[in-house]
Design a protein around this motif. Structure first.
Motif, short mmCIF file in Angstrom:
data_model
loop_
_atom_site.label_atom_id
_atom_site.label_comp_id
_atom_site.label_asym_id
_atom_site.label_seq_id
_atom_site.Cartn_x
_atom_site.Cartn_y
_atom_site.Cartn_z
N GLY A 193 54.21 22.16 6.63
CA GLY A 193 53.82 22.29 8.03
C GLY A 193 54.62 23.34 8.77
O GLY A 193 54.09 24.08 9.61
N LYS A 194 55.91 23.43 8.47
CA LYS A 194 56.74 24.47 9.07
C LYS A 194 56.21 25.85 8.71
O LYS A 194 56.13 26.75 9.56
CB LYS A 194 58.18 24.34 8.59
CG LYS A 194 58.95 23.15 9.15
CD LYS A 194 60.36 23.13 8.56
CE LYS A 194 61.15 21.93 9.04
NZ LYS A 194 62.50 21.89 8.40
N LEU A 195 55.87 26.03 7.44
CA LEU A 195 55.32 27.31 6.99
C LEU A 195 54.00 27.62 7.69
O LEU A 195 53.75 28.75 8.12
CB LEU A 195 55.10 27.29 5.48
CG LEU A 195 56.15 27.89 4.57
CD1 LEU A 195 55.78 27.70 3.11
CD2 LEU A 195 56.36 29.37 4.88
N ALA A 196 53.15 26.59 7.81
CA ALA A 196 51.84 26.79 8.41
C ALA A 196 51.94 27.14 9.89
O ALA A 196 51.01 27.74 10.45
CB ALA A 196 50.99 25.52 8.23
N SER A 197 53.05 26.78 10.53
CA SER A 197 53.22 27.05 11.96
C SER A 197 53.77 28.45 12.24
O SER A 197 53.78 28.90 13.39
CB SER A 197 54.14 26.01 12.59
OG SER A 197 55.48 26.17 12.13
N LEU A 198 54.22 29.13 11.19
CA LEU A 198 54.77 30.48 11.37
C LEU A 198 53.65 31.51 11.51
O LEU A 198 52.49 31.24 11.20
CB LEU A 198 55.66 30.84 10.17
CG LEU A 198 56.93 30.00 9.98
CD1 LEU A 198 57.63 30.39 8.68
CD2 LEU A 198 57.88 30.15 11.17
N ALA A 199 54.02 32.71 11.96
CA ALA A 199 53.04 33.79 12.09
C ALA A 199 52.45 34.10 10.72
O ALA A 199 53.17 34.57 9.83
CB ALA A 199 53.72 35.03 12.68
N PRO A 200 51.16 33.84 10.51
CA PRO A 200 50.59 33.89 9.16
C PRO A 200 50.64 35.26 8.50
O PRO A 200 50.95 35.36 7.31
CB PRO A 200 49.14 33.42 9.35
CG PRO A 200 48.86 33.63 10.81
CD PRO A 200 50.16 33.42 11.52
#
Length: 256
Positions: A193-200
């Motif tokens: 989830g942390k990764l998914a919340s970063l600028a893709p």
């Protein structure tokens, strides 16, 4: 798509779970094909930002299904299906988080080398028993493992092929960290989830930059390893080892 895969996309995370717990998620050729397609689909899906590769049951992946492998040993697909899977997972654009609850053997370990974040249970166990089966390393292990740990430790892992703990795997850099078994799924989804919340775009570009130097070499190594692996599959040593495995006995290499 293989019946032994569970695929769910939620909150921009595509979870691809090996679902053959009664066989410790041993991979058949059809599972390789299903995994390859599932990974490609997730990488191309604009609604997916992170791929989470995991499993059902208390094992991650015990390697190849030996019975299925022996049955297809003279078929080109015996090596082509695993190769296409490895070529795919090693060249994905989006980040891959792997979750390892228990046993990881052979390609169950080497596929982790191509994931971006690997979280394992503190009860997980790892093994790379290639020479023990009369075979040679695959999955880019002959390139990546020496880079991680140096020649002597890589020789010990890939040739001696003894099992090692999750703590050792973390020390070697094969996984990122260990988590208590009862917190594994929760923690893995939290990290995804942390990764998914970063600028893709920034995440994808950063991953590409980290791998840009080694990517062409990796694809060459994957092909070279598979050629040698395919040749070894037809060797008398491998036949003895695989038959011994099926017969639940120790292989006898004394005549070679």
């Amino acid at each position: 798509m293989s019946e032994y895969l569970n695929i769910v996309t939620r909150d921009r995370i595509c979870q691809i779970l090996l679902n053959r717990p009664d066989k410790k998620n041993a991979l058949t050729l059809s599972m390789y094909e299903g995994l390859t397609q599932a990974l490609k689909d997730a990488d191309a899906n604009p609604d997916v930002r992170v791929i989470l590769l995991g499993s059902t049951g208390d094992s991650f992946c015990s390697g190849n299904d030996i019975g299925d492998f022996i049955g297809a040993i003279n078929s080109p697909n015996a090596v082509q299906a695993p190769l296409q899977f490895l070529q795919t997972i090693s060249s994905l654009i989006k980040p891959v988080v792997a979750v390892v609850p228990g046993v990881a053997v052979g390609i169950g370990v080497t596929m982790l080398l191509h994931c971006d974040l690997v979280i394992a249970s503190d009860q997980a166990n790892f093994q790379l028993p290639f020479a023990r089966l009369g075979l040679v390393p695959e999955g880019g292990a002959s390139l990546i493992v020496p880079q991680l740990v140096g020649h002597r430790r890589a020789f010990e892992l890939l040739v001696m092929g003894e099992s090692f703990s999750a703590v050792t795997a973390a020390d070697l850099g094969i996984i990122n960290r260990t988590v208590e078994q009862n917190r594994l799924q929760e923690q893995s989804l939290l990290e995804a989830g942390k990764l998914a919340s970063l600028a893709p775009d920034a995440v994808r570009q950063s991953k590409a930059m980290l791998r840009s130097v080694s990517q062409s070499q990796m694809q060459e190594v994957l092909l070279a390893e598979v050629e040698q692996f395919a040749a070894r599959l037809k060797s008398e040593e491998a036949m003895e080892a695989l038959q011994a495995f099926m017969q639940k006995r120790e292989p006898d290499f004394s005549r070679f």
